[in-house]
Design an enzyme around this catalytic site. Structure first.
Site, PDB file in Angstrom:
ATOM      1  N   GLY A 236       4.793 -10.059   3.750  1.00 38.01           N
ATOM      2  CA  GLY A 236       5.493 -10.112   5.259  1.00 38.01           C
ATOM      3  C   GLY A 236       4.806 -10.928   6.203  1.00 38.01           C
TER       4      GLY A 236
ATOM      5  N   SER B 188       4.437   0.903   8.352  1.00 33.91           N
ATOM      6  CA  SER B 188       4.161   2.335   7.744  1.00 33.91           C
ATOM      7  C   SER B 188       3.343   3.271   8.836  1.00 33.91           C
ATOM      8  CB  SER B 188       3.202   2.268   6.263  1.00 33.91           C
ATOM      9  OG  SER B 188       3.869   1.540   5.372  1.00 33.91           O
TER      10      SER B 188
ATOM     11  N   MET C  88       0.941  -1.133   0.002  1.00 32.07           N
ATOM     12  CA  MET C  88      -0.228  -0.050  -0.004  1.00 32.07           C
ATOM     13  C   MET C  88       0.905   1.423  -0.022  1.00 32.07           C
ATOM     14  SD  MET C  88      -3.543  -0.864   1.978  1.00 32.07           S
ATOM     15  CE  MET C  88      -2.741  -0.442   3.701  1.00 32.07           C
TER      16      MET C  88
ATOM     17  N   HIS D 160       9.304  -3.681   3.606  1.00 30.19           N
ATOM     18  CA  HIS D 160       8.840  -3.701   2.036  1.00 30.19           C
ATOM     19  C   HIS D 160      10.287  -3.877   1.088  1.00 30.19           C
ATOM     20  CE1 HIS D 160       5.627  -0.793   3.337  1.00 30.19           C
ATOM     21  NE2 HIS D 160       4.924  -1.899   2.889  1.00 30.19           N
TER      22      HIS D 160
HETATM   23  O1  PAF Z   1      -0.300  -5.621   3.399  1.00 36.38           O
HETATM   24  C1  PAF Z   1      -0.666  -4.989   2.974  1.00 36.38           C
HETATM   25  O2  PAF Z   1       0.067  -3.777   2.569  1.00 36.38           O
HETATM   26  C2  PAF Z   1      -1.879  -4.809   2.262  1.00 36.38           C
HETATM   27  O3  PAF Z   1      -2.963  -5.663   3.149  1.00 36.38           O
HETATM   28  C3  PAF Z   1      -2.047  -5.548   0.730  1.00 36.38           C
HETATM   29  C4  PAF Z   1      -1.529  -7.077   0.744  1.00 36.38           C
HETATM   30  C5  PAF Z   1      -1.037  -4.926  -0.211  1.00 36.38           C
HETATM   31  C6  PAF Z   1      -3.308  -5.526   0.230  1.00 36.38           C
HETATM   32  O4  PAF Z   1      -3.886  -4.236  -0.013  1.00 36.38           O
END
Ligand code: PAF
Length: 293
Positions: A155, A194, A39, A46
């Protein structure tokens, strides 16, 4: 191969059509495609997913989309942090081939079809966030269909999400390998998120009670231990922090997420804790047959 990937300009796709067009070309060239769903507002957690995906696939797509369907009515959809340009550069540096950053209207056009999962989404985070995993399963299914990725990286910090996606992939026969990647922590132990940006200075210090409670849990956990005893010991660490309030602290099996009373088999110890108004999650998995943690 990694050096070459780093030198190439990352492609920015805003539409499903653009992604499909490029993936078609890559697949004709015989390239394997990895997907890292995010997101945005990317951090080193990430980064670890992207690095692993770059190492294991010929091309990597990072999706950067704050998915509205996974936020409840009183949650932080509007305030969720965003910085696309920083994310783009971050992905470029790590060697991703494409960043997919659609508008909500590109992903959702008056939808009537959703992907829901029963049972696994009822407890833990799902207990307080009843629509959350329906939104996650729906957007992740869409991302699998849009990108045609052979591997997708998630993750382990979002342990319930990971278990749910694994089950969804099995149940719906998605042709994608789900790769879980270890939690990445700040030097002092706080799991990267985040949402850590919401914390004030004092709250940031207070937030360490999650990882301290996990360290305590890892120290005392043993085969045959009662869950009640483990939870009580771990809770005391959190309750010693005045700014913290436990949302849940539970011991479940890592696959179906069913509560466990006595620890005999591998378990997931998962928690959500409010630090002021910010809700943080953390967890650890423990296997009695491999007790080193
Ligand atoms: O883990 C996340 O950031 C969100 O839940 C995902 C998997 C990108 C789905 O929007």
């Amino acid at each position: 191969m990694a050096d070459l990937k780093e030198r190439q300009e990352i492609k920015v796709a805003k539409t499903v059509k653009e992604v499909r067009h490029q993936v078609k070309i890559w697949k004709k060239e015989g390239k394997s495609v990895g997907l890292v769903p995010t997101m945005g507002f990317l951090h080193a957690g990430h980064g670890s997913l992207i690095k692993r995906a770059v190492a294991e696939n010929d091309v990597v797509i990072v999706s950067d989309f704050v998915n509205p369907t996974q936020f409840g009515p009183n949650e932080d959809l509007e305030s969720y942090p965003r910085d696309f340009e920083v994310d783009r550069k971050f992905c470029q540096e790590l060697g991703a081939a494409m960043i997919f950053n659609p508008e909500p209207s590109e992903m959702y056009d008056n939808p009537k079809t959703y992907v829901n999962i029963e049972g696994l989404s009822d407890g833990l985070c799902g207990a307080k966030r009843p629509i959350h995993f329906k939104g996650v399963c729906t957007v992740v299914s869409k991302l699998f269909n849009i990108t045609g990725a052979g591997r997708a990286y998630f993750g382990e910090k979002d342990a319930q999400q990971l278990a749910i996606i694994r089950k969804m992939v099995k149940d719906l026969n998605f042709d994608v390998e789900v790769v879980g990647c270890p939690i990445v922590r700040e030097a002092d132990g706080l799991a990267m998120s985040s949402r850590n940006t919401y914390l004030s200075g004092d709250e940031r210090k207070a937030a360490l009670c999650l990882s301290k409670s996990i360290a305590k849990g890892k120290e005392v956990i043993h085969k045959g231990m009662s869950t009640k005893q483990l939870i009580s010991t771990m809770s005391q660490v959190i309750q010693g922090e005045p700014l913290a309030k436990i949302d849940y602290l539970e011991v479940v099996d890592g696959e179906m997420l069913k509560p466990v009373e006595i620890i005999h088999d591998p378990v997931l110890v998962a928690m959500a804790v409010y630090i002021g108004k910010t809700r943080l999650i953390d967890n650890f998995s423990w296997n009695p047959e491999e007790p080193e943690v």
